[in-house]
Design a protein around this motif. Structure first.
Motif, PDB file in Angstrom:
ATOM      1  N   GLY A 209      33.383   7.959  12.111  1.00  0.00           N
ATOM      2  CA  GLY A 209      34.600   8.732  12.318  1.00  0.00           C
ATOM      3  C   GLY A 209      34.358  10.209  12.019  1.00  0.00           C
ATOM      4  N   SER A 210      35.406  11.027  12.224  1.00  0.00           N
ATOM      5  CA  SER A 210      35.184  12.472  12.129  1.00  0.00           C
ATOM      6  C   SER A 210      34.894  12.911  10.691  1.00  0.00           C
ATOM      7  N   SER A 211      35.476  12.239   9.679  1.00  0.00           N
ATOM      8  CA  SER A 211      35.197  12.688   8.310  1.00  0.00           C
ATOM      9  C   SER A 211      33.781  12.298   7.904  1.00  0.00           C
ATOM     10  N   ALA A 212      33.332  11.111   8.321  1.00  0.00           N
ATOM     11  CA  ALA A 212      31.952  10.711   8.048  1.00  0.00           C
ATOM     12  C   ALA A 212      30.989  11.661   8.751  1.00  0.00           C
ATOM     13  N   ARG A 213      31.332  12.056   9.995  1.00  0.00           N
ATOM     14  CA  ARG A 213      30.454  12.955  10.736  1.00  0.00           C
ATOM     15  C   ARG A 213      30.311  14.301  10.041  1.00  0.00           C
ATOM     16  N   GLN A 214      31.403  14.735   9.430  1.00  0.00           N
ATOM     17  CA  GLN A 214      31.351  16.023   8.738  1.00  0.00           C
ATOM     18  C   GLN A 214      30.393  15.958   7.550  1.00  0.00           C
ATOM     19  N   GLY A 215      30.467  14.869   6.781  1.00  0.00           N
ATOM     20  CA  GLY A 215      29.534  14.677   5.678  1.00  0.00           C
ATOM     21  C   GLY A 215      28.097  14.642   6.175  1.00  0.00           C
ATOM     22  N   LEU A 216      27.887  13.936   7.286  1.00  0.00           N
ATOM     23  CA  LEU A 216      26.539  13.837   7.857  1.00  0.00           C
ATOM     24  C   LEU A 216      26.018  15.213   8.287  1.00  0.00           C
ATOM     25  N   GLU A 217      26.922  16.021   8.877  1.00  0.00           N
ATOM     26  CA  GLU A 217      26.508  17.358   9.330  1.00  0.00           C
ATOM     27  C   GLU A 217      26.066  18.239   8.174  1.00  0.00           C
ATOM     28  N   THR A 218      26.867  18.244   7.093  1.00  0.00           N
ATOM     29  CA  THR A 218      26.508  19.063   5.931  1.00  0.00           C
ATOM     30  C   THR A 218      25.185  18.592   5.333  1.00  0.00           C
ATOM     31  N   TYR A 219      25.066  17.272   5.187  1.00  0.00           N
ATOM     32  CA  TYR A 219      23.816  16.687   4.685  1.00  0.00           C
ATOM     33  C   TYR A 219      22.636  17.119   5.561  1.00  0.00           C
ATOM     34  N   ALA A 220      22.825  16.998   6.875  1.00  0.00           N
ATOM     35  CA  ALA A 220      21.732  17.252   7.819  1.00  0.00           C
ATOM     36  C   ALA A 220      21.307  18.713   7.789  1.00  0.00           C
ATOM     37  N   ALA A 221      22.272  19.631   7.715  1.00  0.00           N
ATOM     38  CA  ALA A 221      21.934  21.054   7.677  1.00  0.00           C
ATOM     39  C   ALA A 221      21.114  21.366   6.430  1.00  0.00           C
ATOM     40  N   ALA A 222      21.509  20.775   5.291  1.00  0.00           N
ATOM     41  CA  ALA A 222      20.797  21.039   4.040  1.00  0.00           C
ATOM     42  C   ALA A 222      19.380  20.473   4.065  1.00  0.00           C
ATOM     43  N   ILE A 223      19.218  19.223   4.509  1.00  0.00           N
ATOM     44  CA  ILE A 223      17.855  18.673   4.497  1.00  0.00           C
ATOM     45  C   ILE A 223      16.999  19.302   5.586  1.00  0.00           C
ATOM     46  N   GLN A 272      15.766  23.247  -4.614  1.00  0.00           N
ATOM     47  CA  GLN A 272      16.586  22.436  -5.525  1.00  0.00           C
ATOM     48  C   GLN A 272      18.057  22.541  -5.158  1.00  0.00           C
ATOM     49  N   SER A 273      18.480  23.736  -4.759  1.00  0.00           N
ATOM     50  CA  SER A 273      19.887  23.917  -4.413  1.00  0.00           C
ATOM     51  C   SER A 273      20.245  23.167  -3.123  1.00  0.00           C
ATOM     52  N   LEU A 274      19.337  23.187  -2.138  1.00  0.00           N
ATOM     53  CA  LEU A 274      19.579  22.448  -0.881  1.00  0.00           C
ATOM     54  C   LEU A 274      19.611  20.941  -1.149  1.00  0.00           C
ATOM     55  N   HIS A 275      18.749  20.487  -2.034  1.00  0.00           N
ATOM     56  CA  HIS A 275      18.693  19.076  -2.403  1.00  0.00           C
ATOM     57  C   HIS A 275      20.038  18.618  -2.964  1.00  0.00           C
ATOM     58  N   ALA A 276      20.589  19.434  -3.859  1.00  0.00           N
ATOM     59  CA  ALA A 276      21.887  19.096  -4.464  1.00  0.00           C
ATOM     60  C   ALA A 276      22.992  19.088  -3.400  1.00  0.00           C
ATOM     61  N   GLN A 277      22.976  20.095  -2.518  1.00  0.00           N
ATOM     62  CA  GLN A 277      23.968  20.148  -1.419  1.00  0.00           C
ATOM     63  C   GLN A 277      23.929  18.876  -0.577  1.00  0.00           C
ATOM     64  N   ALA A 278      22.704  18.448  -0.242  1.00  0.00           N
ATOM     65  CA  ALA A 278      22.549  17.269   0.615  1.00  0.00           C
ATOM     66  C   ALA A 278      23.130  16.027  -0.078  1.00  0.00           C
ATOM     67  N   ARG A 279      22.787  15.842  -1.328  1.00  0.00           N
ATOM     68  CA  ARG A 279      23.262  14.652  -2.042  1.00  0.00           C
ATOM     69  C   ARG A 279      24.787  14.676  -2.228  1.00  0.00           C
ATOM     70  N   ASN A 280      25.324  15.853  -2.521  1.00  0.00           N
ATOM     71  CA  ASN A 280      26.775  15.953  -2.693  1.00  0.00           C
ATOM     72  C   ASN A 280      27.541  15.617  -1.412  1.00  0.00           C
ATOM     73  N   ALA A 281      26.972  16.037  -0.280  1.00  0.00           N
ATOM     74  CA  ALA A 281      27.652  15.800   0.998  1.00  0.00           C
ATOM     75  C   ALA A 281      27.786  14.317   1.297  1.00  0.00           C
ATOM     76  N   LEU A 282      26.924  13.510   0.665  1.00  0.00           N
ATOM     77  CA  LEU A 282      26.943  12.071   0.948  1.00  0.00           C
ATOM     78  C   LEU A 282      27.962  11.317   0.106  1.00  0.00           C
ATOM     79  N   LEU A 283      28.477  11.944  -0.965  1.00  0.00           N
ATOM     80  CA  LEU A 283      29.355  11.225  -1.886  1.00  0.00           C
ATOM     81  C   LEU A 283      30.522  10.527  -1.189  1.00  0.00           C
TER      82      LEU A 283
END
Lengths: 304, 304
Positions: A209-223, A272-283
């Protein structure tokens, strides 16, 4: 043993073996005319590699499926999507290694495709891998509307506003010092676009769904960025044998990198900062996103 | 004046102008980063050309629509499909002209892309034109199931079992004498596959039924071969100024051609027979296939 209960390293090994066999079957046999072209395509694709992009497709698919196990049609569609991103990645490496580009003779510890098959065949092999990727997307056995979304995403990510565009900026910037922002734009196109596409393709196939996709996008940009920062760090800290490609190449070629732009320590802090961003986006995605979190750890911690 | 009542030469001029403006809008502007890449892509695509493939898409669309005039969504979809086949054609020319392939400095009377922009940018421009073609197909505003069919068709026609495969056979066969059958296989892949795809894409967009599609396929296969036979005849009978590319190039490069395989007279006889096959295949489609018949006449009669 169900894949969900494997530890990460076993899961990744399982996925790497699996995508290898999917690619093996998707590529025309060397006996099919023109044999030397198909041989070169197989050499380019089946020569190993980390298969990070395929793993991202599978992990994002797992994170987005509502049920615990993917339905069989979705499993097949994930295979097609994972193979497609690996084919695009493989073609880009073949073309990047050509004399008119990076002129590299070694890739994954073996002679590059043009060294083994000649420049003309290497260029054509790359040219043919690209439509094969789109053919596999077109053959995904899921709702046509989702196939169309996946086609658009892959096309945009692989094109002049994505991967190839980033490559062009990279070529233009040899010998120049790029500002941190320009460097980030270049990498978010060159490497990030296809890593992001991998994550989002998994989501599309699994009907996120669109909210899951948003989390995936943030995660993907960071990694996506993290992946490049690690590459730049390894270029100056690892040796050729470990890397399987020529170490120090970017520094020697006076190419702008994160390390040349913000130093080794600054690059490690950014990582380290990108790593944290990626993990947070998955919560918000909950426990089904565990593999994606593990891939982020893996990308940040890799040594080659 | 409605397009249906134009004579062929005016219709073709109208379609050439139209596709030029569609391509102009589909290509990113030179001001979009990376500017030199987009500049090279525009130079490669907007530099003229006969636009036979686009014309085939439009004519096949016209032949297959049940109503006299295309609905607006179908008009847009035909524009996308026509632009897509022209983009694939343009990319193939850019890569074919590179030093590692035909090493040609002149195309349509102008410097080739690598001569003007350098080899690296030329290769990347070709690499980026290909996904743009798939993006346009993916953005066709028609039923997703038809978009998926179109994606599969374009991918297969452009790949190692189609256009690129034919190019690879061509490269391998320099200096060899090919049997008439092998020559035919090479050309039906190298040139025929994308001409066929053009015709069939028009049919798919217009919702052609299976019997109409069969007529289109037979027509397309015949004109695909006819196109190459004419090319080979012109290579030995026309001069460089008329052709806009280096005449006598294939003969000088010892490349197998229809003329080298069956002589000039034999090639002309084959051409007449293919022409008749193409026109006959259109009979079941009735008067709406008039433009396709005129294109067959045009291909057979062209002098450049």
């Amino acid at each position: 043993m169900p894949r969900r209960t494997l530890d990460f390293s076993d899961w990744l090994t399982d996925r790497v073996h699996h995508i290898e066999s999917v690619l093996e079957q998707a590529l025309p046999a060397s006996t099919v005319v023109p044999g030397s072209l198909h041989d070169a395509m197989r050499y380019a694709v089946l020569g190993g590699g980390k298969r990070v992009r395929a793993a991202l497709v599978y992990a994002a698919g797992e994170a987005s499926l509502s049920a615990g196990t993917a339905a069989s049609a979705q499993e097949i569609a994930l295979d097609h999507a994972a193979a497609a991103v690996e084919l695009i990645h493989a073609y880009s490496l073949v073309h990047d290694d050509l004399p008119c580009m990076d002129d590299d003779a070694l890739r994954r510890g073996r002679p590059t495709v043009h060294v083994k098959y000649g420049e003309a065949t290497a260029m054509l092999a790359g040219d043919a891998l690209q439509p094969l990727a789109f053919e596999l997307i077109g053959l995904m056995p899921i709702a046509p509307a989702l196939v169309v979304q996946a086609t658009q995403l892959l096309a945009r990510s692989a094109g002049s506003l994505g991967m190839v565009g980033g490559q062009a900026i990279d070529c233009e910037s040899v010998g120049k010092v790029l500002a941190a922002e320009q460097l980030q734009q270049m990498h978010s196109m060159k490497t990030g676009a296809m890593l992001e596409a991998s994550v989002l393709l998994g989501g599309i196939v699994a009907g996120a769904g669109s909210s899951a996709r948003q989390g995936l996008e943030t995660y993907a940009a960071a990694i996506g960025l993290a992946f490049q920062v690690v590459d730049d760090i390894l270029d100056v800290t690892a040796d050729t044998a470990t890397l399987g490609k020529t170490a120090g190449k970017d520094a020697a070629g006076n190419k702008p990198t994160y390390v040349s732009s913000m130093g080794l320590e600054g690059s490690r802090e950014l990582l380290q900062s990108l790593h944290a961003q990626a993990r947070n986006a998955l919560l918000p995605l909950g426990p089904s996103a565990a593999r994606l979190a593990e891939i982020a750890d893996f990308i940040v911690g890799r040594d080659r």
